[in-house]
Write a protein that holds these residues in place. Structure first.
Motif, PDB file in Angstrom:
ATOM      1  N   THR A   1      45.470  49.928  37.425  1.00 45.42           N
ATOM      2  CA  THR A   1      45.699  48.977  36.343  1.00 45.42           C
ATOM      3  C   THR A   1      44.414  48.813  35.537  1.00 45.42           C
ATOM      4  O   THR A   1      43.319  49.141  36.018  1.00 45.42           O
ATOM      5  N   PRO A   2      44.509  48.301  34.316  1.00 46.02           N
ATOM      6  CA  PRO A   2      43.292  48.033  33.523  1.00 46.02           C
ATOM      7  C   PRO A   2      42.312  47.128  34.271  1.00 46.02           C
ATOM      8  O   PRO A   2      41.093  47.328  34.190  1.00 46.02           O
ATOM      9  N   ASP A   3      42.845  46.160  35.011  1.00 47.95           N
ATOM     10  CA  ASP A   3      41.962  45.270  35.773  1.00 47.95           C
ATOM     11  C   ASP A   3      41.212  46.027  36.860  1.00 47.95           C
ATOM     12  O   ASP A   3      40.025  45.757  37.124  1.00 47.95           O
ATOM     13  N   LEU A   4      41.901  46.980  37.515  1.00 40.64           N
ATOM     14  CA  LEU A   4      41.236  47.768  38.551  1.00 40.64           C
ATOM     15  C   LEU A   4      40.146  48.651  37.958  1.00 40.64           C
ATOM     16  O   LEU A   4      39.082  48.836  38.554  1.00 40.64           O
TER      17      LEU A   4
ATOM     18  N   LYS B   1      38.380  47.996  35.333  1.00 35.45           N
ATOM     19  CA  LYS B   1      37.245  47.093  35.066  1.00 35.45           C
ATOM     20  C   LYS B   1      36.502  46.778  36.358  1.00 35.45           C
ATOM     21  O   LYS B   1      35.273  46.726  36.391  1.00 35.45           O
ATOM     22  N   GLN B   2      37.268  46.555  37.431  1.00 41.98           N
ATOM     23  CA  GLN B   2      36.642  46.243  38.715  1.00 41.98           C
ATOM     24  C   GLN B   2      35.842  47.425  39.240  1.00 41.98           C
ATOM     25  O   GLN B   2      34.776  47.250  39.839  1.00 41.98           O
TER      26      GLN B   2
ATOM     27  N   LYS C   1      34.233  49.607  37.474  1.00 40.49           N
ATOM     28  CA  LYS C   1      32.974  49.651  36.722  1.00 40.49           C
ATOM     29  C   LYS C   1      31.999  48.600  37.279  1.00 40.49           C
ATOM     30  O   LYS C   1      30.799  48.857  37.460  1.00 40.49           O
ATOM     31  N   LYS C   2      32.539  47.422  37.584  1.00 38.08           N
ATOM     32  CA  LYS C   2      31.705  46.342  38.113  1.00 38.08           C
ATOM     33  C   LYS C   2      31.169  46.677  39.502  1.00 38.08           C
ATOM     34  O   LYS C   2      30.001  46.445  39.818  1.00 38.08           O
ATOM     35  N   ASP C   3      32.044  47.238  40.352  1.00 38.41           N
ATOM     36  CA  ASP C   3      31.672  47.497  41.749  1.00 38.41           C
ATOM     37  C   ASP C   3      30.813  48.745  41.924  1.00 38.41           C
ATOM     38  O   ASP C   3      29.981  48.807  42.842  1.00 38.41           O
TER      39      ASP C   3
END
Length: 449
Positions: free
Chosen positions: A57-60, A62-63, A65-67
Protein backbone atom coordinates in the motif's frame (compact mmCIF):
# COMPACT_ATOMS: atom_id res chain seq x y z
CA UNK A 1 27.51 -9.31 -2.86
CA UNK A 2 28.64 -9.90 -6.42
CA UNK A 3 26.17 -9.65 -9.24
CA UNK A 4 26.25 -12.56 -11.66
CA UNK A 5 27.55 -11.28 -14.98
CA UNK A 6 25.14 -13.05 -17.23
CA UNK A 7 23.53 -12.10 -20.49
CA UNK A 8 19.85 -11.30 -20.68
CA UNK A 9 17.49 -14.25 -20.87
CA UNK A 10 17.93 -16.05 -24.18
CA UNK A 11 15.24 -16.21 -26.83
CA UNK A 12 14.92 -19.93 -26.05
CA UNK A 13 14.22 -19.30 -22.37
CA UNK A 14 11.99 -16.39 -23.31
CA UNK A 15 9.86 -18.81 -25.30
CA UNK A 16 9.69 -21.03 -22.23
CA UNK A 17 8.57 -18.15 -20.05
CA UNK A 18 5.93 -17.07 -22.51
CA UNK A 19 4.64 -20.56 -23.31
CA UNK A 20 1.71 -20.03 -20.97
CA UNK A 21 0.67 -17.02 -22.98
CA UNK A 22 0.53 -19.10 -26.15
CA UNK A 23 -1.96 -21.42 -24.49
CA UNK A 24 -3.97 -18.78 -22.68
CA UNK A 25 -4.05 -16.43 -25.64
CA UNK A 26 -1.79 -13.75 -24.21
CA UNK A 27 -0.77 -10.87 -26.41
CA UNK A 28 2.63 -10.92 -28.07
CA UNK A 29 5.37 -9.18 -26.14
CA UNK A 30 7.32 -6.11 -27.01
CA UNK A 31 10.78 -5.38 -25.71
CA UNK A 32 9.75 -2.27 -23.78
CA UNK A 33 11.71 -2.19 -20.52
CA UNK A 34 10.77 -0.04 -17.56
CA UNK A 35 13.22 2.16 -15.70
CA UNK A 36 14.77 0.26 -12.83
CA UNK A 37 16.85 1.17 -9.79
CA UNK A 38 20.14 2.88 -10.37
CA UNK A 39 22.29 0.82 -8.02
CA UNK A 40 23.30 3.86 -5.96
CA UNK A 41 24.80 2.70 -2.66
CA UNK A 42 24.07 4.17 0.74
CA UNK A 43 21.11 6.35 1.81
CA UNK A 44 18.82 7.35 -1.01
CA UNK A 45 18.80 4.01 -2.79
CA UNK A 46 15.74 2.94 -4.72
CA UNK A 47 14.42 -0.42 -5.80
CA UNK A 48 11.74 -1.37 -8.29
CA UNK A 49 9.24 -3.88 -6.94
CA UNK A 50 6.67 -5.56 -9.20
CA UNK A 51 3.65 -6.53 -7.09
CA UNK A 52 -0.13 -6.38 -7.08
CA UNK A 53 -1.79 -3.30 -5.62
CA UNK A 54 -2.77 -4.98 -2.35
CA UNK A 55 0.74 -6.27 -1.66
CA UNK A 56 2.28 -2.87 -1.00
CA UNK A 57 0.00 0.00 0.00
CA UNK A 58 1.11 3.65 -0.31
CA UNK A 59 1.38 3.74 3.49
CA UNK A 60 3.69 0.72 3.48
CA UNK A 61 5.89 2.31 0.83
CA UNK A 62 6.18 5.42 3.02
CA UNK A 63 6.97 3.23 6.01
CA UNK A 64 9.68 1.43 4.06
CA UNK A 65 11.37 4.74 3.29
CA UNK A 66 11.17 5.73 6.96
CA UNK A 67 12.41 2.37 8.28
CA UNK A 68 15.12 1.61 5.71
CA UNK A 69 15.89 4.85 3.87
CA UNK A 70 15.15 3.07 0.59
CA UNK A 71 12.60 4.32 -1.94
CA UNK A 72 10.31 1.70 -3.45
CA UNK A 73 9.22 2.27 -7.03
CA UNK A 74 6.15 0.08 -7.44
CA UNK A 75 5.21 -1.48 -10.76
CA UNK A 76 1.91 -3.33 -11.12
CA UNK A 77 2.45 -7.06 -11.62
CA UNK A 78 1.88 -8.12 -15.20
CA UNK A 79 3.35 -11.31 -16.64
CA UNK A 80 3.71 -9.82 -20.13
CA UNK A 81 5.55 -6.79 -18.78
CA UNK A 82 7.69 -8.99 -16.51
CA UNK A 83 8.85 -11.19 -19.37
CA UNK A 84 9.67 -8.14 -21.48
CA UNK A 85 11.75 -6.69 -18.64
CA UNK A 86 13.52 -10.01 -17.99
CA UNK A 87 14.39 -10.56 -21.64
CA UNK A 88 15.64 -7.00 -22.13
CA UNK A 89 18.02 -7.30 -19.18
CA UNK A 90 16.23 -4.63 -17.14
CA UNK A 91 14.13 -6.60 -14.64
CA UNK A 92 12.56 -5.29 -11.44
CA UNK A 93 14.63 -5.74 -8.29
CA UNK A 94 11.93 -7.83 -6.59
CA UNK A 95 8.97 -9.65 -8.12
CA UNK A 96 5.77 -11.07 -6.67
CA UNK A 97 5.43 -14.82 -7.05
CA UNK A 98 3.45 -17.80 -5.79
CA UNK A 99 5.92 -20.27 -4.32
CA UNK A 100 3.93 -23.43 -5.00
CA UNK A 101 3.74 -22.85 -8.76
CA UNK A 102 6.25 -20.12 -9.67
CA UNK A 103 9.44 -21.02 -7.81
CA UNK A 104 10.53 -24.12 -9.73
CA UNK A 105 9.15 -22.72 -13.01
CA UNK A 106 11.27 -19.57 -12.95
CA UNK A 107 14.29 -21.16 -11.22
CA UNK A 108 14.49 -23.81 -13.94
CA UNK A 109 14.68 -20.99 -16.49
CA UNK A 110 17.66 -19.46 -14.66
CA UNK A 111 16.10 -16.03 -14.13
CA UNK A 112 16.02 -16.15 -10.30
CA UNK A 113 18.82 -15.17 -7.92
CA UNK A 114 19.85 -17.75 -5.32
CA UNK A 115 19.40 -16.15 -1.90
CA UNK A 116 21.29 -18.61 0.34
CA UNK A 117 24.19 -16.25 1.08
CA UNK A 118 21.80 -13.44 1.93
CA UNK A 119 19.86 -15.67 4.31
CA UNK A 120 23.06 -16.97 5.90
CA UNK A 121 24.22 -13.42 6.68
CA UNK A 122 20.85 -12.05 7.82
CA UNK A 123 20.03 -11.37 11.45
CA UNK A 124 16.40 -10.67 10.52
CA UNK A 125 15.57 -13.77 8.46
CA UNK A 126 17.35 -16.66 10.16
CA UNK A 127 17.16 -20.01 8.38
CA UNK A 128 16.28 -21.81 11.64
CA UNK A 129 13.28 -19.47 12.04
CA UNK A 130 11.84 -20.15 8.59
CA UNK A 131 8.62 -22.14 8.56
CA UNK A 132 8.87 -25.29 6.39
CA UNK A 133 6.40 -23.67 3.96
CA UNK A 134 9.35 -21.66 2.67
CA UNK A 135 10.73 -24.87 1.17
CA UNK A 136 8.21 -24.23 -1.62
CA UNK A 137 10.68 -21.56 -2.69
CA UNK A 138 13.59 -24.03 -2.96
CA UNK A 139 14.74 -25.84 -6.08
CA UNK A 140 17.81 -28.02 -6.62
CA UNK A 141 17.65 -28.12 -10.40
CA UNK A 142 15.45 -31.20 -10.37
CA UNK A 143 13.00 -31.17 -7.46
CA UNK A 144 11.07 -28.42 -5.73
CA UNK A 145 11.45 -28.31 -1.94
CA UNK A 146 15.21 -28.95 -1.87
CA UNK A 147 18.34 -27.01 -2.75
CA UNK A 148 18.83 -23.24 -2.98
CA UNK A 149 16.30 -20.73 -1.70
CA UNK A 150 14.92 -18.41 -4.35
CA UNK A 151 12.28 -16.51 -2.38
CA UNK A 152 10.06 -16.57 0.67
CA UNK A 153 6.36 -16.69 1.52
CA UNK A 154 4.90 -13.59 3.16
CA UNK A 155 2.40 -15.82 4.98
CA UNK A 156 0.50 -18.98 4.09
CA UNK A 157 -2.38 -21.37 4.60
CA UNK A 158 -2.79 -25.10 4.24
CA UNK A 159 -5.16 -24.73 1.33
CA UNK A 160 -6.71 -28.21 1.33
CA UNK A 161 -8.42 -27.45 4.64
CA UNK A 162 -12.01 -26.23 4.61
CA UNK A 163 -14.32 -23.96 6.56
CA UNK A 164 -17.85 -25.00 7.41
CA UNK A 165 -20.93 -23.14 8.61
CA UNK A 166 -22.52 -24.96 11.54
CA UNK A 167 -25.86 -23.19 10.90
CA UNK A 168 -26.04 -24.82 7.46
CA UNK A 169 -25.26 -28.22 8.99
CA UNK A 170 -27.91 -27.72 11.69
CA UNK A 171 -30.53 -26.79 9.11
CA UNK A 172 -29.99 -30.08 7.26
CA UNK A 173 -29.31 -32.14 10.42
CA UNK A 174 -25.84 -33.10 9.19
CA UNK A 175 -23.16 -33.99 11.74
CA UNK A 176 -20.26 -31.53 11.99
CA UNK A 177 -16.86 -32.59 10.66
CA UNK A 178 -14.14 -32.98 13.29
CA UNK A 179 -11.81 -30.02 13.72
CA UNK A 180 -8.83 -32.29 14.42
CA UNK A 181 -9.41 -35.58 12.54
CA UNK A 182 -9.92 -35.49 8.76
CA UNK A 183 -13.05 -36.67 7.00
CA UNK A 184 -12.63 -38.74 3.86
CA UNK A 185 -13.18 -37.13 0.49
CA UNK A 186 -16.17 -39.44 0.01
CA UNK A 187 -17.70 -38.26 3.28
CA UNK A 188 -17.07 -34.63 2.33
CA UNK A 189 -18.90 -35.15 -0.96
CA UNK A 190 -21.81 -36.93 0.73
CA UNK A 191 -22.15 -34.05 3.17
CA UNK A 192 -22.01 -31.54 0.32
CA UNK A 193 -24.87 -33.36 -1.42
CA UNK A 194 -27.01 -33.21 1.71
CA UNK A 195 -26.16 -29.57 2.37
CA UNK A 196 -26.85 -28.28 -1.15
CA UNK A 197 -30.16 -26.49 -1.61
CA UNK A 198 -31.94 -26.14 -4.94
CA UNK A 199 -35.03 -24.35 -6.17
CA UNK A 200 -36.63 -24.78 -9.62
CA UNK A 201 -33.58 -26.64 -10.85
CA UNK A 202 -31.17 -23.94 -9.68
CA UNK A 203 -28.62 -24.29 -6.89
CA UNK A 204 -29.46 -21.66 -4.26
CA UNK A 205 -26.98 -22.83 -1.61
CA UNK A 206 -23.78 -24.64 -2.54
CA UNK A 207 -23.11 -27.68 -0.35
CA UNK A 208 -19.40 -27.07 -0.61
CA UNK A 209 -16.61 -25.77 -2.82
CA UNK A 210 -13.49 -27.84 -3.54
CA UNK A 211 -11.43 -26.34 -6.34
CA UNK A 212 -8.13 -25.63 -4.60
CA UNK A 213 -6.31 -22.46 -5.60
CA UNK A 214 -5.52 -23.71 -9.12
CA UNK A 215 -5.98 -27.04 -10.90
CA UNK A 216 -2.25 -27.77 -11.02
CA UNK A 217 -1.85 -27.82 -7.25
CA UNK A 218 -5.33 -29.28 -6.69
CA UNK A 219 -4.59 -32.33 -8.83
CA UNK A 220 -1.04 -32.70 -7.48
CA UNK A 221 -2.08 -32.51 -3.82
CA UNK A 222 -5.12 -34.77 -4.24
CA UNK A 223 -2.97 -37.36 -6.02
CA UNK A 224 -0.51 -37.15 -3.12
CA UNK A 225 -3.43 -37.67 -0.73
CA UNK A 226 -4.24 -40.85 -2.64
CA UNK A 227 -0.66 -42.03 -2.05
CA UNK A 228 0.92 -41.24 -5.40
CA UNK A 229 2.43 -38.51 -7.55
CA UNK A 230 0.88 -36.76 -10.54
CA UNK A 231 4.34 -36.54 -12.15
CA UNK A 232 7.11 -39.03 -12.83
CA UNK A 233 10.43 -38.86 -10.99
CA UNK A 234 12.02 -36.18 -13.21
CA UNK A 235 8.74 -34.26 -13.66
CA UNK A 236 8.94 -34.67 -17.43
CA UNK A 237 5.52 -36.33 -17.63
CA UNK A 238 2.15 -36.23 -15.89
CA UNK A 239 0.12 -39.41 -15.66
CA UNK A 240 -3.57 -39.23 -14.84
CA UNK A 241 -4.00 -42.97 -15.44
CA UNK A 242 -2.13 -44.19 -12.35
CA UNK A 243 -4.52 -45.54 -9.68
CA UNK A 244 -3.81 -42.59 -7.39
CA UNK A 245 -4.15 -39.84 -10.00
CA UNK A 246 -7.24 -41.49 -11.45
CA UNK A 247 -8.80 -41.62 -7.98
CA UNK A 248 -8.21 -37.89 -7.51
CA UNK A 249 -9.48 -37.08 -11.00
CA UNK A 250 -12.59 -39.25 -10.64
CA UNK A 251 -13.47 -37.63 -7.32
CA UNK A 252 -13.15 -34.12 -8.74
CA UNK A 253 -15.21 -34.98 -11.82
CA UNK A 254 -17.91 -36.45 -9.55
CA UNK A 255 -17.86 -33.23 -7.53
CA UNK A 256 -18.44 -31.24 -10.73
CA UNK A 257 -21.10 -33.59 -12.12
CA UNK A 258 -23.11 -33.54 -8.89
CA UNK A 259 -23.20 -29.72 -9.01
CA UNK A 260 -22.87 -29.42 -5.24
CA UNK A 261 -20.40 -26.55 -5.60
CA UNK A 262 -18.90 -24.09 -8.07
CA UNK A 263 -16.89 -25.42 -11.01
CA UNK A 264 -16.16 -24.70 -14.65
CA UNK A 265 -19.69 -25.85 -15.53
CA UNK A 266 -21.36 -24.14 -12.54
CA UNK A 267 -19.56 -20.84 -11.95
CA UNK A 268 -20.03 -18.93 -8.71
CA UNK A 269 -21.68 -15.62 -9.64
CA UNK A 270 -19.38 -13.89 -7.16
CA UNK A 271 -16.26 -15.30 -8.80
CA UNK A 272 -14.86 -16.71 -5.54
CA UNK A 273 -15.96 -18.24 -2.24
CA UNK A 274 -15.66 -15.23 0.06
CA UNK A 275 -18.86 -13.27 -0.68
CA UNK A 276 -20.84 -16.47 -1.22
CA UNK A 277 -19.80 -17.88 2.16
CA UNK A 278 -20.51 -14.54 3.83
CA UNK A 279 -24.00 -14.52 2.32
CA UNK A 280 -24.83 -17.98 3.73
CA UNK A 281 -24.93 -19.51 0.25
CA UNK A 282 -21.98 -21.87 0.78
CA UNK A 283 -21.96 -24.48 3.55
CA UNK A 284 -18.30 -25.57 3.17
CA UNK A 285 -15.48 -23.56 1.65
CA UNK A 286 -12.20 -25.17 0.55
CA UNK A 287 -9.98 -22.38 1.77
CA UNK A 288 -7.38 -22.51 4.51
CA UNK A 289 -6.70 -20.35 7.54
CA UNK A 290 -6.45 -17.13 5.51
CA UNK A 291 -10.21 -16.97 4.87
CA UNK A 292 -10.62 -16.43 8.61
CA UNK A 293 -9.47 -12.86 8.04
CA UNK A 294 -12.65 -12.27 6.04
CA UNK A 295 -14.90 -14.38 8.25
CA UNK A 296 -13.72 -12.49 11.32
CA UNK A 297 -15.12 -9.21 9.99
CA UNK A 298 -18.64 -10.55 10.66
CA UNK A 299 -19.05 -11.60 14.33
CA UNK A 300 -22.24 -13.57 13.63
CA UNK A 301 -20.59 -15.53 10.84
CA UNK A 302 -17.42 -16.06 12.88
CA UNK A 303 -19.49 -17.58 15.69
CA UNK A 304 -20.89 -20.34 13.45
CA UNK A 305 -17.75 -20.96 11.36
CA UNK A 306 -15.24 -23.74 11.98
CA UNK A 307 -11.97 -24.73 10.30
CA UNK A 308 -11.52 -28.44 9.52
CA UNK A 309 -8.51 -30.52 8.41
CA UNK A 310 -7.74 -31.42 4.83
CA UNK A 311 -9.78 -34.47 3.76
CA UNK A 312 -8.08 -37.80 3.09
CA UNK A 313 -8.71 -40.72 0.77
CA UNK A 314 -9.52 -43.89 2.71
CA UNK A 315 -6.23 -45.68 3.31
CA UNK A 316 -4.17 -42.78 1.96
CA UNK A 317 -1.65 -40.58 3.79
CA UNK A 318 -2.64 -37.41 5.60
CA UNK A 319 -1.41 -34.61 3.33
CA UNK A 320 -2.04 -30.95 4.07
CA UNK A 321 -0.14 -28.83 1.58
CA UNK A 322 0.11 -25.13 0.86
CA UNK A 323 -1.05 -24.45 -2.68
CA UNK A 324 0.08 -20.81 -2.60
CA UNK A 325 2.91 -19.39 -0.51
CA UNK A 326 2.81 -15.96 -2.18
CA UNK A 327 5.95 -13.92 -1.68
CA UNK A 328 8.81 -12.23 -3.51
CA UNK A 329 11.84 -13.30 -5.54
CA UNK A 330 14.87 -11.45 -6.89
CA UNK A 331 15.74 -11.64 -10.60
CA UNK A 332 19.30 -12.74 -11.32
CA UNK A 333 19.89 -9.59 -13.39
CA UNK A 334 18.46 -7.19 -10.79
CA UNK A 335 20.49 -3.98 -10.67
CA UNK A 336 20.42 -3.24 -6.94
CA UNK A 337 20.43 -6.54 -5.13
CA UNK A 338 21.71 -5.44 -1.74
CA UNK A 339 19.06 -2.73 -1.40
CA UNK A 340 16.46 -5.16 -2.68
CA UNK A 341 17.50 -7.64 0.01
CA UNK A 342 17.11 -4.96 2.68
CA UNK A 343 13.51 -4.38 1.50
CA UNK A 344 13.09 -8.17 1.41
CA UNK A 345 14.17 -8.39 5.06
CA UNK A 346 11.91 -5.52 6.05
CA UNK A 347 8.87 -6.94 4.23
CA UNK A 348 9.24 -10.50 5.52
CA UNK A 349 10.70 -9.98 8.98
CA UNK A 350 9.94 -6.52 10.31
CA UNK A 351 6.91 -4.19 10.62
CA UNK A 352 4.84 -5.48 7.66
CA UNK A 353 5.34 -9.11 8.71
CA UNK A 354 4.27 -8.39 12.28
CA UNK A 355 1.16 -6.55 11.09
CA UNK A 356 0.22 -9.45 8.79
CA UNK A 357 0.68 -11.95 11.63
CA UNK A 358 -1.86 -10.14 13.82
CA UNK A 359 -4.45 -9.83 11.02
CA UNK A 360 -5.66 -13.43 10.79
CA UNK A 361 -5.25 -13.41 7.01
CA UNK A 362 -2.43 -15.96 7.00
CA UNK A 363 0.01 -17.98 9.08
CA UNK A 364 3.34 -16.14 9.53
CA UNK A 365 6.18 -17.68 7.54
CA UNK A 366 8.57 -17.02 10.44
CA UNK A 367 7.98 -19.36 13.37
CA UNK A 368 8.92 -16.59 15.83
CA UNK A 369 5.91 -14.53 14.72
CA UNK A 370 3.30 -17.22 15.43
CA UNK A 371 2.57 -15.86 18.93
CA UNK A 372 1.16 -12.75 17.20
CA UNK A 373 -1.66 -14.71 15.52
CA UNK A 374 -5.05 -13.50 16.80
CA UNK A 375 -6.34 -15.56 19.74
CA UNK A 376 -8.41 -13.09 21.76
CA UNK A 377 -11.94 -14.12 20.76
CA UNK A 378 -13.33 -17.58 21.33
CA UNK A 379 -13.66 -18.29 17.60
CA UNK A 380 -10.03 -17.23 17.10
CA UNK A 381 -8.85 -19.61 19.82
CA UNK A 382 -10.86 -22.41 18.24
CA UNK A 383 -9.49 -21.71 14.77
CA UNK A 384 -5.93 -21.46 16.06
CA UNK A 385 -6.20 -24.80 17.84
CA UNK A 386 -7.40 -26.51 14.64
CA UNK A 387 -4.67 -24.82 12.61
CA UNK A 388 -1.86 -25.66 15.02
CA UNK A 389 -2.91 -29.31 14.95
CA UNK A 390 -2.88 -29.27 11.13
CA UNK A 391 0.64 -27.83 10.88
CA UNK A 392 2.00 -31.24 11.91
CA UNK A 393 0.76 -32.63 8.60
CA UNK A 394 2.29 -30.07 6.25
CA UNK A 395 4.46 -31.26 3.38
CA UNK A 396 5.70 -29.79 0.12
CA UNK A 397 3.96 -31.28 -2.91
CA UNK A 398 6.28 -30.60 -5.84
CA UNK A 399 5.00 -29.78 -9.32
CA UNK A 400 6.67 -29.89 -12.72
CA UNK A 401 8.80 -26.85 -13.59
CA UNK A 402 8.11 -27.44 -17.27
CA UNK A 403 4.50 -26.23 -17.42
CA UNK A 404 3.09 -22.95 -16.22
CA UNK A 405 0.16 -22.78 -13.86
CA UNK A 406 -1.88 -20.88 -16.46
CA UNK A 407 -1.21 -23.39 -19.22
CA UNK A 408 -2.21 -26.31 -16.98
CA UNK A 409 -5.39 -24.51 -15.87
CA UNK A 410 -6.44 -23.68 -19.40
CA UNK A 411 -5.79 -27.17 -20.77
CA UNK A 412 -7.41 -28.95 -17.82
CA UNK A 413 -10.62 -26.94 -17.97
CA UNK A 414 -10.83 -27.20 -21.75
CA UNK A 415 -10.36 -30.97 -21.89
CA UNK A 416 -12.35 -31.83 -18.74
CA UNK A 417 -15.59 -29.96 -19.43
CA UNK A 418 -17.27 -32.84 -21.35
CA UNK A 419 -16.49 -35.21 -18.45
CA UNK A 420 -17.90 -32.71 -15.95
CA UNK A 421 -21.10 -32.72 -18.03
CA UNK A 422 -21.24 -36.52 -18.04
CA UNK A 423 -20.40 -36.85 -21.73
CA UNK A 424 -16.96 -38.47 -21.31
CA UNK A 425 -15.65 -41.24 -19.05
CA UNK A 426 -12.91 -40.59 -16.52
CA UNK A 427 -10.63 -43.10 -18.26
CA UNK A 428 -11.05 -41.33 -21.60
CA UNK A 429 -10.47 -37.99 -19.91
CA UNK A 430 -7.29 -39.26 -18.23
CA UNK A 431 -5.89 -40.26 -21.61
CA UNK A 432 -6.77 -36.92 -23.18
CA UNK A 433 -5.20 -35.03 -20.27
CA UNK A 434 -2.01 -37.07 -20.55
CA UNK A 435 -1.80 -36.16 -24.23
CA UNK A 436 -2.31 -32.39 -24.02
CA UNK A 437 -0.54 -31.79 -20.69
CA UNK A 438 2.51 -33.84 -21.68
CA UNK A 439 2.79 -32.09 -25.04
CA UNK A 440 3.02 -28.81 -23.14
CA UNK A 441 5.50 -30.25 -20.63
CA UNK A 442 7.67 -31.59 -23.48
CA UNK A 443 7.80 -28.15 -25.09
CA UNK A 444 8.69 -26.59 -21.75
CA UNK A 445 11.44 -29.13 -21.13
CA UNK A 446 12.96 -28.48 -24.57
CA UNK A 447 12.98 -24.73 -23.87
CA UNK A 448 14.61 -25.16 -20.46
CA UNK A 449 17.14 -27.77 -21.53
Amino acid sequence: MQTHARAPVSRRRFLGLSAAGAVAGAASLSGCALQVSTGVSGPGESVTVMVKSGDLTPDLIKQAKKDTGITINQVDYDITKLIAMLTSGNPPDLVRGVGAVDAAYFAARDVMQELDTYFANSSVLRVDDLDPVNDLWRYDGKVQGKGSRYGMAKDFSQDSMFWFNTAAFDKKNVAYPSETEPVTFDQWLQDAQRLAQRSHGQTTVFGGSYNGLVKLTLMATMTASAGGSLFNDDFSKADFTTPEARKALAWYIDYCKLKVGPSAILPDPNGWDGPTYQAGRLAMSNNGYWLGGLIGTDPKLAKVSRLAPAPVFAGGPRISACQGGTGLWMPRKAHNKDAAWRIFEWFFGEAPAKARATSGWGIPSLKSLRPLMPAKEEYQKRTLKAQENELKHFSVVAVSPYISVDAFESLFNQVSTPAMQGAMSVDTLAGHLNSVINQQIERGKEQVG
